[in-house]
Design a protein around this motif. Structure first.
Motif, short mmCIF file in Angstrom:
data_model
loop_
_atom_site.label_atom_id
_atom_site.label_comp_id
_atom_site.label_asym_id
_atom_site.label_seq_id
_atom_site.Cartn_x
_atom_site.Cartn_y
_atom_site.Cartn_z
N TYR A 1 -2.80 6.56 3.61
CA TYR A 1 -1.53 7.23 3.38
C TYR A 1 -1.45 7.71 1.93
N ILE A 2 -1.84 6.86 1.00
CA ILE A 2 -1.80 7.23 -0.41
C ILE A 2 -2.72 8.41 -0.69
N GLU A 3 -3.90 8.38 -0.12
CA GLU A 3 -4.87 9.45 -0.35
C GLU A 3 -4.39 10.79 0.20
N ALA B 1 -6.99 -4.13 7.80
CA ALA B 1 -6.59 -2.93 8.54
C ALA B 1 -5.34 -2.31 7.92
N ALA B 2 -4.38 -3.15 7.55
CA ALA B 2 -3.16 -2.65 6.91
C ALA B 2 -3.49 -2.00 5.56
N TYR B 3 -4.42 -2.59 4.84
CA TYR B 3 -4.85 -2.04 3.55
C TYR B 3 -5.46 -0.65 3.74
N ARG B 4 -6.28 -0.49 4.75
CA ARG B 4 -6.87 0.82 5.03
C ARG B 4 -5.80 1.86 5.38
N THR C 1 0.44 6.87 12.46
CA THR C 1 1.83 7.13 12.81
C THR C 1 2.73 6.40 11.81
N TYR C 2 3.99 6.76 11.83
CA TYR C 2 4.95 6.09 10.96
C TYR C 2 5.08 4.62 11.33
N VAL C 3 4.99 4.32 12.61
CA VAL C 3 5.06 2.93 13.08
C VAL C 3 3.89 2.12 12.50
N GLU C 4 2.70 2.70 12.49
CA GLU C 4 1.53 2.03 11.90
C GLU C 4 1.75 1.78 10.41
N LEU C 5 2.33 2.75 9.73
CA LEU C 5 2.61 2.60 8.31
C LEU C 5 3.62 1.47 8.09
N GLN C 6 4.66 1.42 8.91
CA GLN C 6 5.66 0.36 8.79
C GLN C 6 5.05 -1.01 9.07
N GLU C 7 4.16 -1.09 10.06
CA GLU C 7 3.49 -2.35 10.36
C GLU C 7 2.62 -2.80 9.19
N LEU D 1 4.81 -4.21 6.56
CA LEU D 1 5.27 -5.53 6.99
C LEU D 1 4.19 -6.60 6.75
N VAL D 2 2.95 -6.28 7.09
CA VAL D 2 1.84 -7.21 6.86
C VAL D 2 1.74 -7.54 5.37
N PHE D 3 1.93 -6.53 4.53
CA PHE D 3 1.81 -6.72 3.08
C PHE D 3 3.08 -7.29 2.46
N GLY D 4 4.19 -7.20 3.18
CA GLY D 4 5.44 -7.72 2.65
C GLY D 4 5.96 -6.93 1.46
N ILE D 5 5.77 -5.63 1.49
CA ILE D 5 6.27 -4.78 0.41
C ILE D 5 7.32 -3.83 0.96
N GLY D 6 8.15 -3.31 0.05
CA GLY D 6 9.24 -2.42 0.44
C GLY D 6 8.79 -0.99 0.59
N GLU D 7 9.74 -0.10 0.45
CA GLU D 7 9.47 1.32 0.65
C GLU D 7 8.73 1.97 -0.51
N ARG D 8 8.70 1.35 -1.67
CA ARG D 8 8.01 1.93 -2.83
C ARG D 8 7.08 0.89 -3.42
N ALA D 9 5.86 1.32 -3.65
CA ALA D 9 4.87 0.47 -4.30
C ALA D 9 3.80 1.36 -4.91
N SER D 10 3.28 0.93 -6.03
CA SER D 10 2.21 1.69 -6.66
C SER D 10 0.88 1.28 -6.05
N ARG D 11 -0.14 2.08 -6.33
CA ARG D 11 -1.49 1.76 -5.87
C ARG D 11 -1.92 0.39 -6.42
N GLY D 12 -1.58 0.13 -7.67
CA GLY D 12 -1.92 -1.15 -8.29
C GLY D 12 -1.24 -2.31 -7.61
N GLU D 13 0.03 -2.13 -7.23
CA GLU D 13 0.75 -3.20 -6.53
C GLU D 13 0.15 -3.45 -5.15
N ILE D 14 -0.24 -2.39 -4.47
CA ILE D 14 -0.87 -2.54 -3.15
C ILE D 14 -2.20 -3.26 -3.29
#
Length: 105
Positions: A61-63, A53-56, A2-8, A11-24
């Motif tokens: 989402y990226i995939e 879990a957040a990484y997965r 869900t979008y809520v899971e994506l937002q969580e 938040l766990v990663f402390g990144i904004g709305e845009r990030a590359s695969r390398g940054e993640i």
């Protein structure tokens, strides 16, 4: 997912709305190292589980994300090219500047 899971996950990663695969990937590596028991910190298995879990979630989402190859999306992702295209005909910033620079040498 869900979008809520994506937002969580964000938040766990402390990144904004845009990030590359390398940054993640780099952020995941940093967080796991920071909270790993071998880092000298108190073992925090719950936090590492949340990080993984957040990484997965982020990787899933990226995939499944559909990349846009539209021209406007290209220029949104490549700001240098967007600026070059926007100002290439401007005498101060455009191609004539490069020509003028070579003439002065």
């Amino acid at each position: 997912m869900t979008y809520v899971e994506l937002q969580e996950a964000l938040l766990v990663f402390g990144i904004g709305e845009r990030a590359s695969r390398g940054e993640i990937r780099a952020r995941h590596r940093h967080l796991v190292k920071k909270y790993h028991p071998d880092a000298g910190a108190e073992p925090d298995h719950d936090r590492i589980s949340k990080i993984n879990a957040a990484y997965r979630v982020l990787l899933d989402y990226i995939e499944s994300y559909r990349f846009s190859f539209a021209e406007d999306e290209f220029y949104e992702q490549n700001t240098d090219e967007r600026l070059r295209r926007q100002f290439m005909d401007d005498p101060l910033w455009g191609n004539s500047m490069g020509t003028r620079h070579h003439e002065e040498e």
